[in-house]
Design a protein around this motif. Structure first.
Motif, PDB file in Angstrom:
ATOM      1  N   GLY A 105       9.305  -7.432  39.618  1.00 12.80           N
ATOM      2  CA  GLY A 105      10.372  -6.505  39.228  1.00 12.80           C
ATOM      3  C   GLY A 105      10.921  -6.721  37.820  1.00 12.80           C
ATOM      4  O   GLY A 105      11.838  -6.016  37.402  1.00 12.80           O
ATOM      5  N   SER A 106      10.372  -7.684  37.098  1.00 11.47           N
ATOM      6  CA  SER A 106      10.924  -8.018  35.772  1.00 11.47           C
ATOM      7  C   SER A 106      10.434  -7.045  34.695  1.00 11.47           C
ATOM      8  O   SER A 106       9.498  -6.274  34.902  1.00 11.47           O
ATOM      9  N   THR A 107      11.089  -7.123  33.539  1.00 13.25           N
ATOM     10  CA  THR A 107      10.605  -6.395  32.359  1.00 13.25           C
ATOM     11  C   THR A 107       9.930  -7.391  31.429  1.00 13.25           C
ATOM     12  O   THR A 107      10.547  -8.383  31.019  1.00 13.25           O
ATOM     13  N   VAL A 108       8.654  -7.122  31.157  1.00 14.40           N
ATOM     14  CA  VAL A 108       7.910  -7.984  30.237  1.00 14.40           C
ATOM     15  C   VAL A 108       7.729  -7.230  28.924  1.00 14.40           C
ATOM     16  O   VAL A 108       7.222  -6.110  28.907  1.00 14.40           O
ATOM     17  N   GLY A 109       8.170  -7.831  27.841  1.00 11.00           N
ATOM     18  CA  GLY A 109       8.044  -7.220  26.516  1.00 11.00           C
ATOM     19  C   GLY A 109       6.987  -7.950  25.707  1.00 11.00           C
ATOM     20  O   GLY A 109       7.046  -9.174  25.567  1.00 11.00           O
ATOM     21  N   ILE A 110       6.016  -7.201  25.201  1.00  9.49           N
ATOM     22  CA  ILE A 110       4.942  -7.828  24.429  1.00  9.49           C
ATOM     23  C   ILE A 110       5.082  -7.424  22.967  1.00  9.49           C
ATOM     24  O   ILE A 110       5.146  -6.232  22.649  1.00  9.49           O
ATOM     25  N   PHE A 111       5.148  -8.425  22.100  1.00 12.81           N
ATOM     26  CA  PHE A 111       5.227  -8.123  20.670  1.00 12.81           C
ATOM     27  C   PHE A 111       3.821  -8.224  20.090  1.00 12.81           C
ATOM     28  O   PHE A 111       3.264  -9.301  19.967  1.00 12.81           O
ATOM     29  N   GLY A 112       3.220  -7.065  19.791  1.00 13.10           N
ATOM     30  CA  GLY A 112       1.855  -7.023  19.275  1.00 13.10           C
ATOM     31  C   GLY A 112       0.878  -6.762  20.402  1.00 13.10           C
ATOM     32  O   GLY A 112       0.314  -7.693  20.969  1.00 13.10           O
ATOM     33  N   LEU A 113       0.719  -5.483  20.740  1.00 12.28           N
ATOM     34  CA  LEU A 113      -0.159  -5.160  21.890  1.00 12.28           C
ATOM     35  C   LEU A 113      -1.591  -4.889  21.420  1.00 12.28           C
ATOM     36  O   LEU A 113      -2.152  -3.825  21.619  1.00 12.28           O
ATOM     37  N   GLY A 114      -2.175  -5.906  20.783  1.00 14.20           N
ATOM     38  CA  GLY A 114      -3.593  -5.828  20.401  1.00 14.20           C
ATOM     39  C   GLY A 114      -4.447  -6.253  21.585  1.00 14.20           C
ATOM     40  O   GLY A 114      -4.004  -6.190  22.735  1.00 14.20           O
ATOM     41  N   LYS A 115      -5.653  -6.739  21.260  1.00 13.04           N
ATOM     42  CA  LYS A 115      -6.578  -7.117  22.348  1.00 13.04           C
ATOM     43  C   LYS A 115      -5.987  -8.194  23.256  1.00 13.04           C
ATOM     44  O   LYS A 115      -6.052  -8.099  24.479  1.00 13.04           O
ATOM     45  N   ILE A 116      -5.412  -9.227  22.639  1.00 12.06           N
ATOM     46  CA  ILE A 116      -4.885 -10.321  23.465  1.00 12.06           C
ATOM     47  C   ILE A 116      -3.664  -9.849  24.250  1.00 12.06           C
ATOM     48  O   ILE A 116      -3.545 -10.108  25.452  1.00 12.06           O
TER      49      ILE A 116
ATOM     50  N   ASN B  71       3.323  -2.412  15.175  1.00 18.14           N
ATOM     51  CA  ASN B  71       3.119  -1.436  14.095  1.00 18.14           C
ATOM     52  C   ASN B  71       3.084   0.000  14.579  1.00 18.14           C
ATOM     53  O   ASN B  71       3.742   0.868  14.041  1.00 18.14           O
ATOM     54  N   THR B  72       2.242   0.220  15.601  1.00 18.49           N
ATOM     55  CA  THR B  72       2.009   1.602  16.029  1.00 18.49           C
ATOM     56  C   THR B  72       1.942   1.699  17.549  1.00 18.49           C
ATOM     57  O   THR B  72       1.645   0.713  18.228  1.00 18.49           O
ATOM     58  N   GLU B  73       2.181   2.906  18.034  1.00 18.99           N
ATOM     59  CA  GLU B  73       2.024   3.158  19.464  1.00 18.99           C
ATOM     60  C   GLU B  73       0.522   3.128  19.777  1.00 18.99           C
ATOM     61  O   GLU B  73      -0.291   3.624  18.993  1.00 18.99           O
ATOM     62  N   LYS B  74       0.160   2.541  20.924  1.00 16.88           N
ATOM     63  CA  LYS B  74      -1.265   2.415  21.276  1.00 16.88           C
ATOM     64  C   LYS B  74      -1.636   3.433  22.344  1.00 16.88           C
ATOM     65  O   LYS B  74      -0.832   3.720  23.229  1.00 16.88           O
ATOM     66  N   LYS B  75      -2.883   3.898  22.245  1.00 16.45           N
ATOM     67  CA  LYS B  75      -3.421   4.719  23.328  1.00 16.45           C
ATOM     68  C   LYS B  75      -4.134   3.742  24.257  1.00 16.45           C
ATOM     69  O   LYS B  75      -5.175   3.188  23.897  1.00 16.45           O
ATOM     70  N   LEU B  76      -3.527   3.497  25.410  1.00 18.18           N
ATOM     71  CA  LEU B  76      -4.061   2.435  26.267  1.00 18.18           C
ATOM     72  C   LEU B  76      -5.158   2.952  27.194  1.00 18.18           C
ATOM     73  O   LEU B  76      -5.087   4.076  27.690  1.00 18.18           O
ATOM     74  N   GLU B  77      -6.144   2.108  27.414  1.00 15.46           N
ATOM     75  CA  GLU B  77      -7.234   2.494  28.325  1.00 15.46           C
ATOM     76  C   GLU B  77      -6.718   2.588  29.757  1.00 15.46           C
ATOM     77  O   GLU B  77      -5.718   1.962  30.115  1.00 15.46           O
ATOM     78  N   LYS B  78      -7.479   3.388  30.560  1.00 12.59           N
ATOM     79  CA  LYS B  78      -7.016   3.722  31.924  1.00 12.59           C
ATOM     80  C   LYS B  78      -6.825   2.509  32.834  1.00 12.59           C
ATOM     81  O   LYS B  78      -5.965   2.508  33.706  1.00 12.59           O
ATOM     82  N   HIS B  79      -7.645   1.457  32.621  1.00 11.12           N
ATOM     83  CA  HIS B  79      -7.557   0.318  33.537  1.00 11.12           C
ATOM     84  C   HIS B  79      -6.279  -0.512  33.305  1.00 11.12           C
ATOM     85  O   HIS B  79      -5.950  -1.382  34.102  1.00 11.12           O
ATOM     86  N   LEU B  80      -5.553  -0.201  32.226  1.00 14.96           N
ATOM     87  CA  LEU B  80      -4.350  -0.988  31.926  1.00 14.96           C
ATOM     88  C   LEU B  80      -3.114  -0.366  32.575  1.00 14.96           C
ATOM     89  O   LEU B  80      -3.047   0.856  32.743  1.00 14.96           O
ATOM     90  N   PRO B  81      -2.129  -1.183  32.914  1.00 15.97           N
ATOM     91  CA  PRO B  81      -0.879  -0.613  33.433  1.00 15.97           C
ATOM     92  C   PRO B  81      -0.183   0.166  32.324  1.00 15.97           C
ATOM     93  O   PRO B  81      -0.472  -0.040  31.144  1.00 15.97           O
ATOM     94  N   SER B  82       0.733   1.056  32.696  1.00 17.77           N
ATOM     95  CA  SER B  82       1.390   1.801  31.616  1.00 17.77           C
ATOM     96  C   SER B  82       2.437   0.909  30.946  1.00 17.77           C
ATOM     97  O   SER B  82       3.027   0.022  31.576  1.00 17.77           O
ATOM     98  N   ALA B  83       2.614   1.168  29.675  1.00 14.86           N
ATOM     99  CA  ALA B  83       3.550   0.363  28.887  1.00 14.86           C
ATOM    100  C   ALA B  83       4.231   1.286  27.891  1.00 14.86           C
ATOM    101  O   ALA B  83       3.604   2.172  27.324  1.00 14.86           O
ATOM    102  N   GLU B  84       5.519   1.054  27.722  1.00 18.23           N
ATOM    103  CA  GLU B  84       6.319   1.933  26.871  1.00 18.23           C
ATOM    104  C   GLU B  84       6.475   1.310  25.478  1.00 18.23           C
ATOM    105  O   GLU B  84       6.830   0.120  25.368  1.00 18.23           O
ATOM    106  N   PHE B  85       6.206   2.119  24.453  1.00 16.60           N
ATOM    107  CA  PHE B  85       6.384   1.662  23.073  1.00 16.60           C
ATOM    108  C   PHE B  85       7.873   1.755  22.722  1.00 16.60           C
ATOM    109  O   PHE B  85       8.471   2.823  22.845  1.00 16.60           O
ATOM    110  N   VAL B  86       8.474   0.639  22.333  1.00 18.83           N
ATOM    111  CA  VAL B  86       9.922   0.633  22.054  1.00 18.83           C
ATOM    112  C   VAL B  86      10.171  -0.013  20.690  1.00 18.83           C
ATOM    113  O   VAL B  86       9.285  -0.656  20.112  1.00 18.83           O
ATOM    114  N   SER B  87      11.381   0.137  20.203  1.00 20.27           N
ATOM    115  CA  SER B  87      11.737  -0.511  18.931  1.00 20.27           C
ATOM    116  C   SER B  87      11.807  -2.026  19.148  1.00 20.27           C
ATOM    117  O   SER B  87      11.963  -2.492  20.286  1.00 20.27           O
ATOM    118  N   PHE B  88      11.737  -2.758  18.054  1.00 17.06           N
ATOM    119  CA  PHE B  88      11.825  -4.221  18.147  1.00 17.06           C
ATOM    120  C   PHE B  88      13.163  -4.619  18.779  1.00 17.06           C
ATOM    121  O   PHE B  88      13.225  -5.510  19.622  1.00 17.06           O
TER     122      PHE B  88
END
Ligand SMILES: O=C(O)C(=O)CO
Length: 250
Positions: free
Chosen positions: A75-86, A107-124
């Protein structure tokens, strides 16, 4: 041999005409796995808890209901800074833990592949304020150097857990020490820090709410074997007259 090259003086290397090979793209899984391990070790206080066996703490606190508590991912919110490959590989692995919401910033909003969970692009700023867990997987560059400063830690939740497996220089380490000591954030897990190796008597090693690892993100057997092969290929390509490296930085 490494994927990162922030330890190399690129200007000087170029000036001298030295060829540099590197090992990108082959340590994504290993680093993502280590990031998840570090996050869980930090939140559930594994190293601290393990030490309680040898230091006698367990005998004093046996079965106390509030002993060694830590927050869970469900139920937590996980924030990732830099949603590149890793970052994406971390998110994919964490989705199995019932995370409520993934947010990310960079830097930019990502178009995530289908197998990934959805993730919201937010400000820092939103990333800092809304995350229960903040995971740093961005690349180090002029825009990210020192990004996590005192103001950033003040903006985080007091219960936030901060995880960095990217580069130590992304963080103002003095500010982090202050935030951990003052309870501005709950805990930190670091696989990267400044300097590396960290002196054994460094203040970070004295903080019970800081889990430290000696930069072992890619220290997985098959990953290191692939890195070694790629480095050998690079060397041969670089030394052979007219040859090319498989992965050449410059
Ligand atoms: O190869 C690198 O750049 C690493 O940081 C490995 O952990």
């Amino acid at each position: 041999m490494s994927a990162g090259f922030d330890h190399i003086n690129m200007e000087e290397v170029k000036r001298r005409g030295i060829k540099v090979g590197f090992t990108p793209d082959v340590l994504t899984d290993a680093t993502a796995e280590l990031t998840v391990a570090l996050l869980l070790s930090t939140s559930r206080r594994l190293l601290q808890a393990s030490a309680e066996i040898s230091n006698g703490g367990w005998q004093k606190c046996s079965w106390s209901p509030v002993w060694m508590l830590g927050p869970g991912l469900t139920g937590s919110t996980v924030g990732i800074f830099g949603l590149g490959k890793i970052g994406q590989a971390v998110m994919q692995r964490l989705s199995g833990f019932g995370v409520g919401r993934f947010i990310y910033s960079g830097n930019t909003e990502k178009k995530l592949e289908k197998h990934l969970p959805s993730a919201e692009f937010v400000s820092f700023d939103a990333l800092l304020k809304e995350s229960d867990f903040i995971v740093v997987t961005a690349a180090l560059n002029d825009a990210t150097r020192g990004k996590f400063d005192k103001k950033s830690f003040v903006n985080m939740k007091k219960t936030a857990i901060f995880i960095n497996t990217s580069r130590g220089a992304m963080v103002d380490q003095e500010a982090l020490v202050w935030a951990l000591k003052e309870g501005e954030i709950r805990a930190a897990g670091l696989d990267v820090m400044m300097p590396e190796p960290l002196p054994p008597n460094h203040v970070l090693t004295t903080l019970p709410n800081c889990t430290l690892l000696p930069h072992i993100g890619s220290a997985e057997e098959s990953t290191r074997a692939v890195m070694a092969m790629l480095s050998a290929d690079n060397l041969i390509g670089g030394l052979t007259p007219g040859g090319t490296m498989k992965k050449q930085l410059c």
